[in-house]
Design a protein around this motif. Sequence first.
Motif, short mmCIF file in Angstrom:
data_model
loop_
_atom_site.label_atom_id
_atom_site.label_comp_id
_atom_site.label_asym_id
_atom_site.label_seq_id
_atom_site.Cartn_x
_atom_site.Cartn_y
_atom_site.Cartn_z
N GLY A 230 -20.65 -53.14 -22.40
CA GLY A 230 -21.06 -54.10 -21.10
C GLY A 230 -20.27 -54.73 -20.67
N ASP A 231 -19.33 -54.87 -20.75
CA ASP A 231 -18.27 -55.89 -19.85
C ASP A 231 -18.12 -55.65 -17.91
N VAL A 232 -17.68 -56.30 -17.45
CA VAL A 232 -17.82 -55.91 -16.43
C VAL A 232 -16.20 -56.80 -15.67
N LEU A 233 -15.13 -55.48 -14.56
CA LEU A 233 -14.12 -56.37 -14.26
C LEU A 233 -14.32 -55.99 -12.94
N ILE A 234 -13.87 -57.25 -12.03
CA ILE A 234 -13.99 -57.18 -10.95
C ILE A 234 -12.56 -57.26 -10.24
N LEU A 235 -11.83 -56.98 -9.29
CA LEU A 235 -10.56 -56.48 -8.88
C LEU A 235 -11.11 -56.98 -7.18
N GLY A 236 -10.41 -57.95 -6.39
CA GLY A 236 -10.41 -58.08 -5.11
C GLY A 236 -9.29 -59.01 -4.58
N GLY A 237 -9.26 -59.46 -3.74
CA GLY A 237 -8.07 -60.23 -2.50
C GLY A 237 -7.09 -59.69 -2.78
N GLU A 238 -6.16 -60.42 -3.23
CA GLU A 238 -5.12 -60.27 -4.15
C GLU A 238 -4.71 -59.79 -5.21
N SER A 239 -5.64 -58.92 -5.87
CA SER A 239 -5.55 -58.15 -7.29
C SER A 239 -5.96 -56.75 -6.41
N ARG A 240 -6.45 -56.80 -5.21
CA ARG A 240 -7.29 -55.20 -5.49
C ARG A 240 -6.74 -53.94 -5.32
N LEU A 241 -5.10 -54.46 -5.48
CA LEU A 241 -3.47 -53.36 -5.70
C LEU A 241 -3.29 -53.19 -6.23
N LEU A 242 -3.83 -53.94 -7.63
CA LEU A 242 -3.27 -53.58 -8.92
C LEU A 242 -2.75 -52.28 -9.29
N PHE A 243 -1.99 -51.98 -10.34
CA PHE A 243 -1.52 -50.79 -10.76
C PHE A 243 -2.79 -51.09 -11.71
N HIS A 244 -3.55 -49.97 -11.99
CA HIS A 244 -4.27 -50.05 -13.63
C HIS A 244 -4.56 -48.92 -13.63
N GLY A 245 -4.97 -49.08 -15.21
CA GLY A 245 -5.60 -47.45 -16.09
C GLY A 245 -5.90 -47.57 -17.33
N VAL A 246 -6.45 -46.62 -17.69
CA VAL A 246 -6.35 -46.86 -19.30
C VAL A 246 -5.73 -46.27 -20.78
N SER A 247 -5.04 -47.06 -21.37
CA SER A 247 -4.61 -46.30 -22.34
C SER A 247 -4.63 -45.42 -22.85
N HIS A 248 -6.13 -45.68 -23.52
CA HIS A 248 -6.46 -45.20 -24.65
C HIS A 248 -7.53 -45.40 -24.72
N VAL A 249 -8.93 -44.57 -25.61
CA VAL A 249 -10.80 -45.21 -25.89
C VAL A 249 -10.06 -45.70 -27.07
N LYS A 250 -10.35 -46.29 -27.91
CA LYS A 250 -10.59 -46.67 -29.29
C LYS A 250 -11.96 -46.25 -30.59
N THR A 251 -11.52 -45.17 -30.87
CA THR A 251 -12.24 -44.20 -31.79
C THR A 251 -13.62 -45.18 -32.07
N ASN A 252 -15.04 -45.36 -32.63
CA ASN A 252 -15.93 -45.62 -33.11
C ASN A 252 -16.50 -47.54 -33.17
N THR A 253 -16.18 -47.37 -32.02
CA THR A 253 -16.34 -49.24 -31.53
C THR A 253 -17.92 -49.08 -30.44
N ALA A 254 -18.08 -48.31 -30.15
CA ALA A 254 -19.80 -48.32 -29.40
C ALA A 254 -20.37 -49.55 -30.14
N PRO A 255 -21.42 -49.95 -29.04
CA PRO A 255 -22.48 -50.54 -30.26
C PRO A 255 -23.49 -50.03 -31.03
N SER A 256 -23.82 -50.28 -32.20
CA SER A 256 -24.29 -48.78 -33.19
C SER A 256 -25.83 -48.85 -32.44
N TRP A 257 -26.81 -49.97 -31.86
CA TRP A 257 -28.00 -50.16 -30.91
C TRP A 257 -27.03 -49.11 -30.27
#
Length: 205
Positions: free
Chosen positions: A159-186
């Motif tokens: 449900g989180d939203v991340l927005i990058l624009g302006g001076e941050s538009r070309l930041l290096f970014h990535g995903v280091s890992h996904v955490k197991t069993n953290t999705a909402p139960s619903w």
Amino acid sequence: MVLLKGFVKPEDQIGMVHMCRQLGKGPGGFYRPSLKNGAKLNLWMMSLGKNWDPTARSYGPARPFDGAQASTIPDAFKMIAQTANSTASEFPQINPDICIVNYYTNSEKLGLHQDKDESESSLTKGLPFISISIGDTAEFMFGNRRDKDQATKINLESGDVLILGGESRLLFHGVSHVKTNTAPSWLKEETGIRPGRINLTFRQY
């Protein structure tokens, strides 16, 4: 860069999972993309609006390897992205014509990179890209250099939203890992979503 915690309502998250599953099974749906050197990315990808070719690092109407057309971005997806864009009023408003949908299993990740394949006009204006997370929590990393040891790390939850624009538009970014069993139960109960994370990134070419 702005992080809107828990911005996407539960009912909208459920709808997005169902729609991604439907689109992902059809023509132009999920596949594991390759880079120019032949290596496979550690995720499954689907392009909406325009197809992104990671080998040529360019956009087009169809995928080169099978000719499949990119599906239209659902109006409901656009509305959520544009509402988030309006909430973060420090950014110019975009009319997204591209949505890259990535699915990460709990063992998959994405190295530090820049999103810079959009038009020169879009990049020059610093038009933002809008990233929506659904499912398991991801550890997101970002920084001014392609150095994961120096990168800042934050958790992106369902449900989180991340927005990058302006001076941050070309930041290096990535995903280091996904955490197991953290999705909402619903979310798991309502959708039967598999372990892992869906990420939708909206941009204007």
